[in-house]
Design an enzyme around this catalytic site. Structure first.
Site, PDB file in Angstrom:
ATOM      1  N   HIS A  98       1.044  -1.325  -0.095  1.00 51.96           N
ATOM      2  CA  HIS A  98      -0.030  -0.048   0.113  1.00 51.96           C
ATOM      3  C   HIS A  98       0.974   1.084  -0.067  1.00 51.96           C
ATOM      4  O   HIS A  98       2.001   1.115  -0.171  1.00 51.96           O
ATOM      5  CB  HIS A  98      -0.965  -0.007   1.295  1.00 51.96           C
ATOM      6  CG  HIS A  98      -0.493   0.024   2.700  1.00 51.96           C
ATOM      7  ND1 HIS A  98       0.324  -1.053   3.166  1.00 51.96           N
ATOM      8  CD2 HIS A  98      -0.211   1.075   3.492  1.00 51.96           C
ATOM      9  CE1 HIS A  98       0.710  -0.354   4.436  1.00 51.96           C
ATOM     10  NE2 HIS A  98       0.354   0.816   4.666  1.00 51.96           N
ATOM     11  N   HIS A 111       1.838   3.802   1.971  1.00 52.71           N
ATOM     12  CA  HIS A 111       2.362   4.760   2.922  1.00 52.71           C
ATOM     13  C   HIS A 111       3.824   4.897   2.774  1.00 52.71           C
ATOM     14  O   HIS A 111       4.358   3.842   2.319  1.00 52.71           O
ATOM     15  CB  HIS A 111       1.998   4.001   4.425  1.00 52.71           C
ATOM     16  CG  HIS A 111       0.394   4.391   4.848  1.00 52.71           C
ATOM     17  ND1 HIS A 111      -0.232   3.663   5.400  1.00 52.71           N
ATOM     18  CD2 HIS A 111      -0.314   5.606   4.321  1.00 52.71           C
ATOM     19  CE1 HIS A 111      -1.572   4.304   5.827  1.00 52.71           C
ATOM     20  NE2 HIS A 111      -1.397   5.392   5.123  1.00 52.71           N
ATOM     21  N   ASP A 133       6.265   4.508   4.675  1.00 53.20           N
ATOM     22  CA  ASP A 133       6.902   3.591   5.436  1.00 53.20           C
ATOM     23  C   ASP A 133       6.994   2.081   4.905  1.00 53.20           C
ATOM     24  O   ASP A 133       7.700   1.111   5.466  1.00 53.20           O
ATOM     25  CB  ASP A 133       6.657   3.397   6.938  1.00 53.20           C
ATOM     26  CG  ASP A 133       5.214   3.180   7.234  1.00 53.20           C
ATOM     27  OD1 ASP A 133       4.284   3.251   6.377  1.00 53.20           O
ATOM     28  OD2 ASP A 133       4.960   2.835   8.306  1.00 53.20           O
ATOM     29  N   HIS A 134       6.328   2.234   3.606  1.00 51.45           N
ATOM     30  CA  HIS A 134       6.505   0.787   2.792  1.00 51.45           C
ATOM     31  C   HIS A 134       6.882   0.918   1.458  1.00 51.45           C
ATOM     32  O   HIS A 134       7.099   0.286   0.670  1.00 51.45           O
ATOM     33  CB  HIS A 134       4.941   0.366   2.714  1.00 51.45           C
ATOM     34  CG  HIS A 134       4.253  -0.103   4.023  1.00 51.45           C
ATOM     35  ND1 HIS A 134       3.884  -1.472   4.433  1.00 51.45           N
ATOM     36  CD2 HIS A 134       3.987   1.038   5.142  1.00 51.45           C
ATOM     37  CE1 HIS A 134       3.602  -1.242   5.623  1.00 51.45           C
ATOM     38  NE2 HIS A 134       3.432  -0.161   6.049  1.00 51.45           N
ATOM     39  N   HIS A 149      -7.183  -0.959   6.183  1.00 48.43           N
ATOM     40  CA  HIS A 149      -6.127  -0.156   6.755  1.00 48.43           C
ATOM     41  C   HIS A 149      -6.019   0.970   5.698  1.00 48.43           C
ATOM     42  O   HIS A 149      -6.245   2.212   6.067  1.00 48.43           O
ATOM     43  CB  HIS A 149      -4.854  -0.944   6.503  1.00 48.43           C
ATOM     44  CG  HIS A 149      -3.683   0.198   7.030  1.00 48.43           C
ATOM     45  ND1 HIS A 149      -3.316   0.708   8.071  1.00 48.43           N
ATOM     46  CD2 HIS A 149      -2.278   0.429   6.353  1.00 48.43           C
ATOM     47  CE1 HIS A 149      -2.285   1.483   8.191  1.00 48.43           C
ATOM     48  NE2 HIS A 149      -1.660   1.123   6.991  1.00 48.43           N
ATOM     49  N   ASP A 157       0.058  -3.843   6.482  1.00 49.22           N
ATOM     50  CA  ASP A 157      -0.561  -3.321   7.664  1.00 49.22           C
ATOM     51  C   ASP A 157      -2.057  -3.893   7.828  1.00 49.22           C
ATOM     52  O   ASP A 157      -2.723  -3.052   8.477  1.00 49.22           O
ATOM     53  CB  ASP A 157      -0.398  -1.910   7.550  1.00 49.22           C
ATOM     54  CG  ASP A 157       0.938  -1.368   7.647  1.00 49.22           C
ATOM     55  OD1 ASP A 157       1.857  -1.860   7.950  1.00 49.22           O
ATOM     56  OD2 ASP A 157       1.137   0.005   7.624  1.00 49.22           O
ATOM     57  N   HIS A 176       5.144  -4.736  10.212  1.00 53.19           N
ATOM     58  CA  HIS A 176       5.828  -4.004  11.375  1.00 53.19           C
ATOM     59  C   HIS A 176       5.703  -5.236  12.793  1.00 53.19           C
ATOM     60  O   HIS A 176       5.151  -6.056  12.962  1.00 53.19           O
ATOM     61  CB  HIS A 176       4.912  -2.820  11.914  1.00 53.19           C
ATOM     62  CG  HIS A 176       4.782  -1.911  10.618  1.00 53.19           C
ATOM     63  ND1 HIS A 176       5.930  -0.964  10.517  1.00 53.19           N
ATOM     64  CD2 HIS A 176       3.934  -1.482   9.844  1.00 53.19           C
ATOM     65  CE1 HIS A 176       5.484  -0.200   9.405  1.00 53.19           C
ATOM     66  NE2 HIS A 176       4.319  -0.345   9.192  1.00 53.19           N
TER      67      HIS A 176
HETATM   68 ZN   LIG Z   1       0.059   1.703   6.515  1.00 54.97          ZN
END
Ligand SMILES: [Zn+2]
Length: 244
Positions: A37, A39, A41-42, A93, A119, A157
């Site tokens: 997805h 975000h 941090d991905h 999410h 996530d 995570h």
């Molecule tokens: Zn996320």
């Protein structure tokens, strides 16, 4: 990251440097990237990894601007070396969220599928609702939960210990939780990951997969669940976790 000793596949590279370091240390070539997805941090490591990548970047079709050059959607199959992944849309999410379910190695079904679920599902928890709806997330989790018991779950995570603290607040009488928490504390104390987890573990300890358990229902009722229905219980749990 998964690898076979020479070729590697990376999922959700939020940073490039740890990936590059691992590739160098293990002498691996980066053959593909999977993205669940949007975000950062991905995705933030994608750009830098492109220069050493020798294969495709798979992910949601809304993310071509983030570097996805092989958009995929629900029902697609991806072959990376000997592995075959099914692409599942698992919204909740975020709306575009995908999960990658690996069930074949060298064209043969494997007993314990491997799932990269980003996530959506965490050990002892689940993702927050950004632009998705509780019902979507619940449906996505229920779909993942229908995989075989020994399915290896690879969330994005390492949130296990903090999720377990919440899970114990929901189900203080669940002895599987205290046993598992001790196991995870030991692992983290040795700087080891608690992941991947398995579906069989998650069914015992993850409150978001246990919304039909009487203790989970009563805890959710004390935290705003309007009735005992699955969706009301799940929605109340997710809202409670946000402020826990
Ligand atoms: Zn996320």
């Amino acid at each position: 990251m998964i690898h076979n000793g020479s070729d590697a596949l990376v999922v959700d590279p939020g940073q490039a440097s740890p990936v590059i370091q691992a590739l160098q240390q293990l002498g691996l070539k980066l053959r593909a990237i999977l993205v669940t997805h949007r975000h950062p941090d991905h995705t933030a490591g994608i750009d830098e990894l492109k220069s050493i990548l020798t294969g495709p970047i798979y992910g949601p079709d809304s993310l071509t601007s983030a570097g996805i050059d092989h958009p995929v959607k629900e029902g697609d199959q991806i072959a990376v070396g000997p592995l075959t992944f099914d692409v599942w849309q698992t919204p909740g999410h975020t709306q575009e969220h995908l999960s990658f379910v690996c069930y074949k190695f060298l064209a043969k079904n494997i007993e314990a599928p491997l799932v990269f679920c980003g996530d959506t599902l965490f050990s002892a928890g689940c993702g927050r609702l950004f632009d998705g709806h509780p019902e979507s997330l619940l449906n996505s989790l229920e779909r993942l939960a229908q995989l075989p018991e020994q399915t290896k779950i690879c969330p994005a995570h390492e949130y296990t210990l903090s999720n377990l603290a919440f899970a114990e607040a929901v189900e203080p009488g669940n002895s599987a939780l205290s046993t598992y928490r001790q196991h995870c504390l030991n692992l983290r104390g040795r700087n080891m990951p608690t992941l991947p987890t398995t579906l069989s573990i998650e069914r015992q300890i993850n409150p978001f997969l246990r919304s039909t358990e009487p203790d989970v229902i009563s805890a959710a009722r004390e935290h705003g669940a309007t009735d005992e229905q699955l969706l009301a219980v799940f929605t109340a749990l997710r809202a409670w976790k946000n402020i826990f």
